[in-house]
Design an enzyme around this catalytic site. Structure first.
Site, mmCIF file in Angstrom:
data_model
loop_
_atom_site.group_PDB
_atom_site.id
_atom_site.type_symbol
_atom_site.label_atom_id
_atom_site.label_comp_id
_atom_site.label_asym_id
_atom_site.label_seq_id
_atom_site.Cartn_x
_atom_site.Cartn_y
_atom_site.Cartn_z
ATOM 1 N N GLY A 172 0.828 -1.194 0.000
ATOM 2 C CA GLY A 172 0.000 0.000 0.000
ATOM 3 C C GLY A 172 0.864 1.246 0.000
ATOM 4 O O GLY A 172 2.039 1.224 0.381
ATOM 5 N N CYS A 173 0.276 2.355 -0.443
ATOM 6 C CA CYS A 173 1.034 3.598 -0.568
ATOM 7 C C CYS A 173 1.479 4.112 0.801
ATOM 8 O O CYS A 173 2.659 4.410 1.015
ATOM 9 C CB CYS A 173 0.214 4.646 -1.315
ATOM 10 S SG CYS A 173 -1.467 4.858 -0.682
#
Lengths: 327, 327, 327, 327
Positions: B143-144
């Site tokens: 995930g970012c």
């Protein structure tokens, strides 16, 4: 009708103050001056710009109150003159916020220009200093970041809800108007738009101010620059004392501010900048996050963080309704 | 020349991936598909838009690698088909990030669509999983937000520099492209521009992902929505073990990443979003702040936080130079 | 591998050029200098910043080509030195755009610093000057606004489609990067964000440039400042000759640019800034509006409006593929 | 104290109107309703949101005036009911702007919902219709773009200063609030921020409205979408009659509006959006540009372009001071 002067009217806070006063039913800005000694009056660039007169301390005589929207260091001399004329003074600069002369010198890099006034000045976080404000001649209007942090944190400290050994962490984000109207690298459009950064990590001048008012050295404060014009949102990480829940902390804040017109404690949801822009409000919400409790607070840095709170203080000092011009 | 497919090419990450691949000297996007079953091919709105074909799993046969830029839940079925065709798969969705099937169900509100693949999937934070990525068939692209938090935090944990009883606090701010391309209240211009807010306080889906990879439950994570298009900046508050200084922590990170092309540890100054936009970089800086140590990290959420890291992983999986297409 | 120098590398166009050249397979920026005589080398602020050497004309000797990203007035002296060293020169400033020495003096308020070079310089609107560019030693790279206006207007003029007595009206809007990197009132965040204005109405320096290249005095040009960083969109109002339709004009442009890699004429829809940002493209569309025909064109002011077109010209001058580094 | 209803209070114009009325000393918004039949009352999302009641036409009985902030098509039925209750009605939608029933059907794609009211409705460009507004029961509040174009153009037409055969070209740029509060492709942050485009070229619904009020078909109108929230700036290209100068046109406008509190004609400089945001003002300036005269006008689309002008009209209709609540 009370007469007031706005000194330093060309900056963002001076301009905001003039807008607020224009909606006030019993206050008039009869003197609108620059704070730069020797500056020529500038013709307004646009029809809606105020006409700004040169600095003329004698003209303050006719005023009931004086607002100082000047850079720090420049306010003290004007404040002295205004007090001698019998005016009530609200200083929006940092000159009178730190009570300790040595700390001022350390933080601001120069000796204090009017140490004899330091003990008299009242730190004007109105909701927490109303009685003192009412009797004061000189108000140190709180910094924008400290306002956003102290309003949610003070009641929790005063009610003993926080672990006294844990740090109080304020991760604060401000719109670019906080950096003022003078052009520079930091406020160049190409450096703010579509950008975001932390600055002054561990060393920002508002940290000692928060420490003084919170009465603890355990403050960790990080300011950031948002690509917006207005607003401060502070995300505050707190360690509750054993047994104290987020709900209890929300209730504490809710009770403390139940009768305050300018503070809203959310029962649900979280405040956003747009909830408070152009308002003299501080909105806050409380929730649990793992072992900590998170409080998010939002203000408009130019209103509750500067000119709005200044007007609120002046209303109290001059015996006017506290909310006049601010609703 | 390696052939790859991009499935889910109409969203922001799919589009970004196509741009990156277009600069790659030994990879070609031979299949560009929507991820929505039954969707008709859409004519490009603008001449520079990609032509997006309907979903056709059979066409993946001809590809060496497949990128899945789909919403979570939708990737699993396509991943299974691609693996059966012998393709290497990088999944940019959340489907394979949490290894615990029960936790997935709890966090994403539905049973996992392909639990038999969970143990095989490699969490592709490339700098910390290179050997495993090289041997993997299926990558869960991080995930970012977790990318921005784990890169600075993992080396400090692994070197035992942090107080094991203190929380690790990540205050993260992301541009609006993280919320995707579909219009909605949250991404309406009037709700993002000149606004800023926290969301998912205490409950965001990326917190369990960070906890899993950091190997500790002591994570406190707060995401915020910035009025920018690109970029994540995370301000991370850490409690060092007694005797460990900010300088020591900076040195630790500096050594760990000295030979990594995509990670920069600042000797001075602080990273800003503009330092990393359009780059596959993670920049970080370390400083003391009261009793804590603050780390600020910055990435482009669409590049190192998504499509860039996905390409980095695919390069490793396919035996290509890791930096190809990314410099 | 061709060697080039970028002089004036700290501004927006210099920086953009370095990014473009970094993707070029047969060109290398071997010299990266400031344009300010006597300036010290500055250490890069961020790890991704270029190292910029002091101005040293002797070092240009080793270069095949030189790009001048300097303010107007400063380019001429460097151009002369570079030409004496046998370099091909692309000047991104305004120094060689106006062929008439007197007009230059009038428009730029100073005598031309190198009038002897004026007749030799080729106005490098590549699509309309390719043969001349190939043979030139010195290119005057077109202004950003003129590029956005001339590309759609020139073919219509050359094909006699416009009423020769009617004005050609270009209402142009540019992002703030067009105003450069130096801080000032005009580019202060508080004056650009959430604002929009016209400027230089009737007197902007790009109007004489457009008049010269279009070969007519009937140009009415109004520039505006957008609250974006990149991009120019020009809305152009044209009076067709009797019998000429918008469709005919669209066909004319479509045919003229059918084989041009960097110009797109829309069959339907209208270009937006986001279609061309970071690209060396000019997009245009044509439609009827009452008695007039409206053409909308869009470019990235830093790419096709400056550094991209400069690289396109240098490619042509050095015998490299015209699109190299630009796709 | 006059009582008014705001119907359609959840949109941008409804919300703006409530803010303005809250500062009005002799008007109170006693009824605040949604315009959607059958909609449930929604609890306010934030403490500062208005409470919006369901639509209830009977409750309009108690009101002196009714503001309709509804989509076009929906206003007519409510207007009829309100008129039957004896209320004065200001309709901010497009329902009553076009006097020709057939033209309405053509432009809005449906038969007019209340043609019997068309002749009675007064087009409320207050400065040009004050006497009629004072006597009216039903006001068609002008469109935002037409307001910005008609205020500068009407006096020049009425004084015969324009070439009657030349087109009047209005190149208008609006902030995104003009597109309303409902999420969609056009108003998605990723499509507005750092973008700019023309739309409705040659076919926008405000062109027939401008033609009707200007009394000429020679209008060429192009709207554009700015990455701002508020404001419209129109750049208007005019062909003067032989012998008429830009100075003469400026004088004409200056005289016409000398006593209008909400219109400023600049003696020098050019208006910007920030001059008029949050104000009920229209600012304009005039200058020569080649053979033409350029007029730039600026308004806040939500104030003078919608809610402010609506309140101005209601003040006139109810016999209140015209500027009340608007200064």
């Amino acid at each position: 009708m009370k007469k007031v002067a706005v000194v330093g009217a060309s900056g963002y806070t001076g301009r905001e103050l003039l807008t607020l006063i224009s909606r006030h039913r019993s206050m008039q800005a009869t003197e609108v001056m620059t704070a730069r000694p020797g500056a020529q009056p500038e013709p307004p660039q646009f029809p809606t710009d105020p006409v700004i007169a040169p600095l003329d301390l004698d003209r303050l005589k006719s005023c009931d109150g004086v607002f100082l929207c000047t850079p720090h260091g420049a306010a003290s001399a004007i404040a002295k003159a205004a007090l001698q004329h019998g005016c009530k003074v609200v200083d929006l600069s940092a000159d009178f916020r730190l009570r300790d002369e040595k700390l001022y010198a350390e933080v601001y890099g120069a000796p204090h220009p009017a140490p004899e006034l330091l003990q008299e000045a009242v730190y004007g976080l109105t909701e927490h200093a109303r009685a003192a404000v009412a009797k004061a001649r000189l108000i140190a209007n709180p910094g924008c970041y400290p306002t956003s942090v102290l309003l949610p944190v003070l009641p929790l400290l005063q009610n003993g809800m926080l672990d006294p050994n844990a740090p109080i962490i304020a991760d604060s984000k401000s719109g670019a108007s906080g950096a003022g109207k003078n052009p520079g690298e930091r406020t160049h459009f190409g450096n703010v738009h579509e950008n975001f950064c932390a600055y002054g990590v561990g060393v920002h001048r508002h940290a000692p101010e928060i420490r003084q008012e919170a009465g603890t050295q355990r403050i960790v404060f990080t300011p950031h620059l948002l690509p917006t014009f207005r607003g401060i949102l502070s995300t505050i990480y707190l360690t509750p004392k054993p047994g104290v829940t987020a709900d209890a902390m929300r209730s504490c804040l809710h009770e403390r501010y139940a009768h305050e017109p300018f503070v809203k404690v959310y029962a649900q949801g979280w405040p956003e900048l747009k909830c408070v822009q152009h308002l003299n409000h501080c909105h806050m919400a409380v929730g649990a996050s793992g072992p900590l409790v998170v409080v998010v607070s939002a203000i408009d840095n130019l209103v509750k963080g500067a000119s709005g709170q200044a007007l609120q203080n002046m209303n109290v000092m001059l015996g006017l309704p506290e909310t006049e011009g601010l609703q």
